[in-house]
Design a protein around this motif. Structure first.
Motif, PDB file in Angstrom:
ATOM      1  N   ILE A   1       0.790  -1.148   0.122  1.00  0.00           N
ATOM      2  CA  ILE A   1       0.088  -0.023  -0.020  1.00  0.00           C
ATOM      3  C   ILE A   1       0.976   1.097   0.113  1.00  0.00           C
ATOM      4  O   ILE A   1       0.629   2.194  -0.879  1.00  0.00           O
ATOM      5  CB  ILE A   1      -0.865   0.048   1.032  1.00  0.00           C
ATOM      6  N   LEU A   2       1.866   1.268   0.871  1.00  0.00           N
ATOM      7  CA  LEU A   2       2.894   2.219   0.957  1.00  0.00           C
ATOM      8  C   LEU A   2       3.499   2.541  -0.233  1.00  0.00           C
ATOM      9  O   LEU A   2       3.669   3.619  -0.907  1.00  0.00           O
ATOM     10  CB  LEU A   2       3.769   2.126   2.081  1.00  0.00           C
ATOM     11  N   TYR A   3       3.999   1.427  -0.911  1.00  0.00           N
ATOM     12  CA  TYR A   3       4.843   1.587  -2.327  1.00  0.00           C
ATOM     13  C   TYR A   3       3.806   2.288  -3.130  1.00  0.00           C
ATOM     14  O   TYR A   3       4.159   3.080  -4.148  1.00  0.00           O
ATOM     15  CB  TYR A   3       5.261   0.281  -2.547  1.00  0.00           C
ATOM     16  N   GLU A   4       2.582   1.680  -3.171  1.00  0.00           N
ATOM     17  CA  GLU A   4       1.740   2.210  -4.274  1.00  0.00           C
ATOM     18  C   GLU A   4       1.258   3.663  -4.241  1.00  0.00           C
ATOM     19  O   GLU A   4       1.298   4.535  -4.976  1.00  0.00           O
ATOM     20  CB  GLU A   4       0.163   1.349  -4.251  1.00  0.00           C
ATOM     21  N   LYS A   5       1.134   4.047  -2.900  1.00  0.00           N
ATOM     22  CA  LYS A   5       0.882   5.409  -2.435  1.00  0.00           C
ATOM     23  C   LYS A   5       1.823   6.285  -2.876  1.00  0.00           C
ATOM     24  O   LYS A   5       1.934   7.534  -3.432  1.00  0.00           O
ATOM     25  CB  LYS A   5       0.738   5.543  -0.922  1.00  0.00           C
ATOM     26  N   THR A   6       3.181   5.749  -2.495  1.00  0.00           N
ATOM     27  CA  THR A   6       4.287   6.695  -3.011  1.00  0.00           C
ATOM     28  C   THR A   6       4.708   6.802  -4.276  1.00  0.00           C
ATOM     29  O   THR A   6       4.896   8.101  -5.030  1.00  0.00           O
ATOM     30  CB  THR A   6       5.818   6.059  -2.367  1.00  0.00           C
ATOM     31  N   ASP A   7       4.093   5.628  -5.215  1.00  0.00           N
ATOM     32  CA  ASP A   7       4.477   5.727  -6.713  1.00  0.00           C
ATOM     33  C   ASP A   7       3.382   6.754  -7.195  1.00  0.00           C
ATOM     34  O   ASP A   7       3.896   7.516  -8.082  1.00  0.00           O
ATOM     35  CB  ASP A   7       3.594   4.236  -7.045  1.00  0.00           C
ATOM     36  N   VAL A   8       1.980   6.707  -6.489  1.00  0.00           N
ATOM     37  CA  VAL A   8       0.881   7.559  -7.202  1.00  0.00           C
ATOM     38  C   VAL A   8       1.408   8.796  -6.953  1.00  0.00           C
ATOM     39  O   VAL A   8       1.217   9.805  -7.766  1.00  0.00           O
ATOM     40  CB  VAL A   8      -0.364   7.210  -6.231  1.00  0.00           C
ATOM     41  N   ARG A   9       1.983   9.110  -5.669  1.00  0.00           N
ATOM     42  CA  ARG A   9       2.311  10.569  -5.177  1.00  0.00           C
ATOM     43  C   ARG A   9       3.404  11.071  -6.088  1.00  0.00           C
ATOM     44  O   ARG A   9       3.468  12.199  -6.888  1.00  0.00           O
ATOM     45  CB  ARG A   9       2.914  10.607  -3.796  1.00  0.00           C
ATOM     46  N   ILE A  10       4.532  10.254  -6.516  1.00  0.00           N
ATOM     47  CA  ILE A  10       5.472  10.382  -7.215  1.00  0.00           C
ATOM     48  C   ILE A  10       5.096  10.914  -8.612  1.00  0.00           C
ATOM     49  O   ILE A  10       5.514  11.624  -9.308  1.00  0.00           O
ATOM     50  CB  ILE A  10       6.744   9.470  -7.109  1.00  0.00           C
ATOM     51  N   ASN A  11       4.260   9.965  -9.119  1.00  0.00           N
ATOM     52  CA  ASN A  11       3.680  10.002 -10.653  1.00  0.00           C
ATOM     53  C   ASN A  11       3.074  11.552 -10.586  1.00  0.00           C
ATOM     54  O   ASN A  11       3.338  12.268 -11.693  1.00  0.00           O
ATOM     55  CB  ASN A  11       2.898   9.064 -11.054  1.00  0.00           C
ATOM     56  N   SER A  12       2.074  11.592  -9.469  1.00  0.00           N
ATOM     57  CA  SER A  12       1.412  12.945  -9.690  1.00  0.00           C
ATOM     58  C   SER A  12       2.405  14.271  -9.758  1.00  0.00           C
ATOM     59  O   SER A  12       2.347  15.278 -10.337  1.00  0.00           O
ATOM     60  CB  SER A  12       0.303  13.069  -8.696  1.00  0.00           C
TER      61      SER A  12
ATOM     62  N   SER B   1      15.720   2.541 -14.768  1.00  0.00           N
ATOM     63  CA  SER B   1      15.149   1.189 -14.602  1.00  0.00           C
ATOM     64  C   SER B   1      15.021   1.195 -13.314  1.00  0.00           C
ATOM     65  O   SER B   1      14.171   0.098 -12.742  1.00  0.00           O
ATOM     66  CB  SER B   1      15.999   0.176 -15.156  1.00  0.00           C
ATOM     67  N   THR B   2      15.721   1.623 -12.153  1.00  0.00           N
ATOM     68  CA  THR B   2      15.363   1.300 -10.863  1.00  0.00           C
ATOM     69  C   THR B   2      14.049   1.524 -10.376  1.00  0.00           C
ATOM     70  O   THR B   2      13.259   2.505 -11.015  1.00  0.00           O
ATOM     71  CB  THR B   2      16.461   2.377  -9.774  1.00  0.00           C
ATOM     72  N   ASN B   3      13.502   0.829  -9.708  1.00  0.00           N
ATOM     73  CA  ASN B   3      12.085   1.508  -9.161  1.00  0.00           C
ATOM     74  C   ASN B   3      12.135   1.576  -7.465  1.00  0.00           C
ATOM     75  O   ASN B   3      12.933   1.099  -6.779  1.00  0.00           O
ATOM     76  CB  ASN B   3      10.978   0.493  -9.641  1.00  0.00           C
TER      77      ASN B   3
END
Ligand code: ATP
Ligand code: MG
Length: 505
Positions: A41-52, A117-119
């Protein structure tokens, strides 16, 4: 007790431990699953935040880039880089050539593009991501942003810590609950254990208290039924044992009595056997003595008879020989009479022909019938009261005859012989006194035994079988009287016998 206690607690401990293990495994699994979920969940949230953030920055820079306001662009990039979580921002044209960057020392500035390529899952502390700058659906440039994620590892660590603390707490609760629950399970079992111990000690009244109708309750009921049956069986068995014991005791008593009786009979048999052996020995002795005694007169008779037959003798000689044969014959006959008498006395088969007699008269008659030698004299001194006695006259005459015969036989030629009677209390004493050789103290007790003869010279020279006094004693005792001798060696003897006097006499 210690072993039972350890087993008791062992069971509870085992149960608690098992439940705790299961709880621990479950909680560990739960912690892992929870951690993974929260991480995702935390990764997804961070991902979404970074993307936005990336999309916002890309659209923010698009206008200045389209309008070719490059000074503004540099400023904007610098100001955006100051935002938290962003380490650098680079703007690249369509050929991926860096136009502006917030960091001077960007390696390969000409064509420097970070490896994007790093995620986030691989490198949670920081990574680089590229965002396209779109204008009317055309990719006109690329914004490369370097993110610094300092919060993420901290958040993850916090999640992990809270999960572990929570699960530890839950496991502890589980252990406590398991301890309490296992105690509840153990309680009826402990009760059963106590009851079985009482039963083992012989208390069949002990019962398990059944509280629930579950499997343990059923076990308790079955145990109670079993105890009841064991109690009945034991009581029955005890009763039977008691009965058997009583019977055994009775039999033992009976056996003891039988044994006593047997011992008594055996002793009696042994005594009888001893008596029989003695009797047999006496009989053999008797037969051998009798045969020996009879042989002497018989040899004489046979010898003189042969001489009479063989030799040519004159009349006088023949008469002499015949007289000897007659005398030996008489002696033989007398001896046989004595043997028969002693055997009758010993076998208690003698028959007395009792009659009331005047003892003085009986004595007088005996002395008169006694063949007193011419040169000898018998003095008779009789009691004046003429005592009456109940006797077999012939037998009492035989006693007086035997004693008189001895008095003559063992008294020198001139010795006086006195026969007297004397009433003493309820008895009359008949005494025959001589002035003969007398009897030694040691011989005095034995002269009344059958075949006993003293060892003095006078006795040795005279002929006799040693039966006269034994027969006399037997006859006197059959008349309830007594016989004894008063004597001193060399000073004569007095043979006395007593007979009960009849009361009216
Ligand atoms: N008056 C007596 N004086 C001394 N000794 C006696 C006298 N009477 C008996 N005796 C002793 O006692 C012994 C036993 O006497 P008993 O009359 O029993 O037998 P016996 O005279 O020897 O033989 P039997 O009477 O059978 O012919 C005698 O051998 C003798 O030694
Ligand atoms: Mg005699």
């Amino acid at each position: 007790m210690k072993i039972i206690d350890s087993l008791r607690y062992g069971y509870r401990m085992k149960l608690t431990f098992s439940i705790a293990c299961v709880g621990l495994v479950m909680m560990t699994a739960l912690v892992i699953v929870r951690y993974k979920l929260l991480q995702d969940i935390l990764y997804e949230k961070t991902d979404v935040r970074i993307n936005s953030i990336g999309a916002l920055i890309a659209s923010d820079l698009k206008e200045d880039y389209v309008d070719r306001e490059f000074i503004n662009l540099q400023e904007r990039i610098n100001s955006l880089t100051n935002k938290s979580n962003i380490s650098f921002i680079s703007l690249m044209d369509g050929d991926n050539k860096v136009l502006y960057s917030s960091i001077e020392e960007l390696p390969g500035r000409e064509n420097a593009v970070f490896d994007t390529s790093t995620n986030i899952r691989k490198n949670i502390s920081g990574f680089v991501k590229s965002f396209p700058v779109m204008d009317k659906s055309v990719n006109i440039a690329t914004v490369q942003i370097g993110f610094v994620l300092t919060d993420l590892p901290r958040d993850l660590s916090r999640i992990f810590k809270t999960s572990v603390i929570m699960s530890t707490f839950v496991v502890l609760i589980i252990i406590a609950a398991a301890w309490l629950i296992s105690g509840g399970f153990e309680k009826p079992l402990r009760g059963m254990c106590a009851v079985t111990q009482k039963v083992a000690a012989g208390d069949f009244s002990a019962r398990v208290s059944v509280e629930n109708r579950d499997i343990i309750g059923e076990l308790g009921m079955a145990l109670n039924k079993m105890i009841e049956q064991i109690g009945v069986l034991t009581a029955d068995l005890n009763k039977k044992i008691k009965t058997t014991d009583i019977k055994l005791e009775e039999k033992t008593v009976h056996l003891t009595e039988l044994n006593k009786e047997l011992t008594k009979r055996t002793e009696e048999l042994e005594i009888s056997n001893k008596k029989l052996q003695e009797a047999d020995k006496l009989k053999t002795e008797f037969v051998s003595i009798v045969s020996h005694e009879l042989r002497t007169p018989l040899t004489g008779i046979i010898g003189f008879a042969r001489t009479l037959l063989k030799l040519d003798l004159n009349e006088e000689q023949k008469i002499n020989y015949l007289k000897i044969i007659e005398a030996e014959g008489k002696r033989l006959s007398g001896m046989i009479e004595d043997f028969l008498d002693i055997s009758k006395i010993e076998s208690n088969t003698i028959v007395l022909r009792l009659a009331t007699e005047d003892i003085n008269a009986v004595i007088r008659e005996t002395v008169e019938s006694f063949n007193v030698p011419e040169n000898r004299k018998v003095v008779v001194e009789l009691d004046g009261s003429r005592p009456k006695v109940k006797i077999d006259k012939g037998r009492i005459m035989q006693v007086i005859f035997n004693i008189l015969e001895n008095a003559f036989r063992y008294t020198p030629v001139h010795g006086k012989i006195t026969v007297s009677t004397r009433v003493n209390g309820g008895s009359v004493e008949v005494s025959v006194e001589d002035e003969g050789i007398g009897i030694d103290k040691t011989d005095r007790d034995m002269v009344f035994d059958k075949f006993y003869r003293c060892s003095d010279d006078v006795t040795k020279k005279s002929r006799g079988s040693g039966l006269g006094l034994a027969i006399s004693r037997g006859i006197v005792e059959l008349h309830n009287g007594k016989i004894w001798v008063e004597s001193e060696k060399g000073k004569g003897s007095a043979f006395i016998f007593s007979l009960p006097v009849m009361k009216d006499g």
